[in-house]
Write an enzyme that holds these catalytic residues in place. Structure first.
Site, PDB file in Angstrom:
ATOM      1  CE1 TYR A   1     -23.278 -34.527 -23.646  1.00 13.80           C
ATOM      2  CE2 TYR A   1     -21.735 -33.194 -22.408  1.00 13.80           C
ATOM      3  CZ  TYR A   1     -23.026 -33.491 -22.769  1.00 13.80           C
ATOM      4  OH  TYR A   1     -24.068 -32.748 -22.267  1.00 13.80           O
TER       5      TYR A   1
ATOM      6  CG  ASP B   1     -35.620 -37.967 -12.468  1.00 12.87           C
ATOM      7  OD1 ASP B   1     -34.733 -38.468 -11.746  1.00 12.87           O
ATOM      8  OD2 ASP B   1     -36.682 -38.575 -12.732  1.00 12.87           O
TER       9      ASP B   1
ATOM     10  CG  ASP C   1     -23.417 -29.795 -20.220  1.00  4.87           C
ATOM     11  OD1 ASP C   1     -23.279 -28.621 -19.854  1.00  4.87           O
ATOM     12  OD2 ASP C   1     -23.446 -30.143 -21.416  1.00  4.87           O
TER      13      ASP C   1
ATOM     14  CG  ASP D   1     -25.107 -24.455 -17.659  1.00  7.08           C
ATOM     15  OD1 ASP D   1     -23.983 -24.275 -17.153  1.00  7.08           O
ATOM     16  OD2 ASP D   1     -25.336 -24.361 -18.879  1.00  7.08           O
TER      17      ASP D   1
ATOM     18  CE  LYS E   1     -33.531 -40.844 -15.103  1.00 10.62           C
ATOM     19  NZ  LYS E   1     -34.859 -40.561 -14.528  1.00 10.62           N
TER      20      LYS E   1
END
Ligand code: NAD
Length: 370
Positions: A143, A227, A251, A255, A194
């Site tokens: 970001y 994942d 992020d 959620d 990852k």
């Protein structure tokens, strides 16, 4: 311990002031019944600050936030300010607080209260008793990484680019917060990246492992691909205790974990900055929900996310674990007794206002400390 724990209260917009009022009542109760004094001062952020000063956060309020031991924030935003220029929007006030206070560690607990187990979209046996903590790195990664932007290529097509970048100190400081949290909990950390396809993930994995081997040998550390973590969160979330991950994966995963609990009005959060020489960290505590303009001013909002954020402040800024436990237990007992605000109402439960929920919490606090 010092009597004046300096707390800056930024109630903000919409339901912010309504839910913050209940925190004030609990803080008053703590002062009277537990001899815990807080030096609470008020400031403006968001739309209300724009109305008063033409900016969503003044430099003075920013300085007050930096000087405080902790900041309690309600919520910002609303349709009235949606068409303001970007730099005047209420949300800019919140982003500036996070940036200038260097709040790099975002703590999002996902706790399922027994009484609300049916609010989850997952089967009750999968989420009953769930108590996990997602720790998201908040100031680095894709970001913020450079280069970034959209360019037009010689053939007229366009190219969008963002850069995932992390350095050793950035990884170490958030991982350290994760290990410290785990020490107070079940002593288990999952570090998520990852590393199979991203070099920044390889570095993340190596640095987290190094820190664990050096300073946190008693913590059980496991590495997991992001994942797989998403799958495991909905398959068997109770396998986790603390999950530490980067800005992007955090992020998404926070959620996802939030929805395991089923209710926005119940979710607290904390954001922590670097520790100073005395070990004091800048910190801001706020509910995950926004300003809920659709119900603002109606005494309908659920104040529990805000109250649980206050409990997090007691625990993480002031080491008042017993008092934080007291608030969390009173929330649990009040829910068990069938008292609910509209957002978490179920059949055979009593629907109450924001204020009445506050009354119920105070009564329960009285009972627990009798
Ligand atoms: P929201 O979280 O404000 O509301 C989403 C839905 O959940 C609404 O129906 C609302 O009534 C309900 N809800 C939220 N909190 C509740 C509570 N405590 N009790 C009962 N019901 C509750 O999100 P939104 O509608 O997308 O955004 C509204 C405004 O809030 C926008 O201006 C947005 O930018 C802002 N916002 C601010 C923050 C923040 O301050 N941290 C976070 C998200 C959104």
């Amino acid at each position: 311990m010092a009597a004046n724990r300096k707390v800056l209260v930024l109630a903000g917009d919409g339901i912010g002031p309504e839910v913050m009022r209940q925190v004030r009542r609990v803080a008053d109760w703590m002062a009277k019944r537990r001899s815990l004094s807080f030096d609470l001062s008020d400031g403006l952020v968001g739309g209300v600050a724009y109305e008063a000063h033409g900016t969503p956060l003044t430099d003075e309020t920013m300085q007050d936030a930096i000087d405080a031991d902790a900041v309690l924030l309600g919520a910002v935003g609303g349709p009235r300010w949606d068409n303001l220029p970007f730099d005047k929007k209420p949300e800019r006030g919140l982003l500036r607080l996070r940036k200038d206070m260097e709040l790099f560690a975002n703590l999002r607990p996902a706790t399922v209260f027994d009484a609300l187990v049916d609010a989850s979209s997952l089967k009750s046996e999968i989420v009953r008793g769930l108590d996990i903590m997602i720790l998201r790195e908040l100031t680095g990664g894709v970001y913020f990484g450079e280069p970034r932007g959209i360019t037009t290529l010689p053939d007229g097509t366009r190219r969008g680019i963002n850069t995932q970048v992390y350095t050793t100190p950035e990884i170490e400081r958030v991982a350290r917060v994760g290990f410290e949290l785990a020490k107070k909990r079940a002593k288990k950390v999952h570090s998520v990246e990852k590393a199979n396809v991203m070099e920044s993930g390889v570095l993340w994995r190596e640095e987290v492992q190094k820190l664990r081997d050096k300073d946190f040998k008693d913590i059980d550390l496991q590495h997991m691909y992001a994942d797989n973590c998403a799958m495991q969160l909905v398959r068997n979330p109770k396998q986790f205790d603390v999950i530490v991950t980067d800005n992007l994966f955090g992020d998404i995963l926070s959620d996802c974990a939030a929805m395991l609990t089923g209710s926005l009005g119940m979710l607290p959060s904390a954001s922590l900055g670097p520790a100073d020489a005395n070990g004091r960290r800048r910190a801001m505590y706020e509910p995950v929900h926004g300003s809920a303009p659709d119900i603002a001013g109606k005494d309908m909002a659920n104040p529990l996310a805000m109250l649980l954020s206050f409990a997090m402040m007691l625990r993480y800024s002031f080491d008042l674990d017993e008092d934080a436990d007291l608030i969390e237990r009173s929330v649990k007992n009040v829910l068990n007794s069938g008292i609910r605000t509209a957002d978490i109402q179920q059949p055979n439960t009593a629907r109450v206002s924001t204020t009445t929920m506050g009354d119920a919490i105070l009564r329960e606090l009285d009972k627990l400390s009798a």
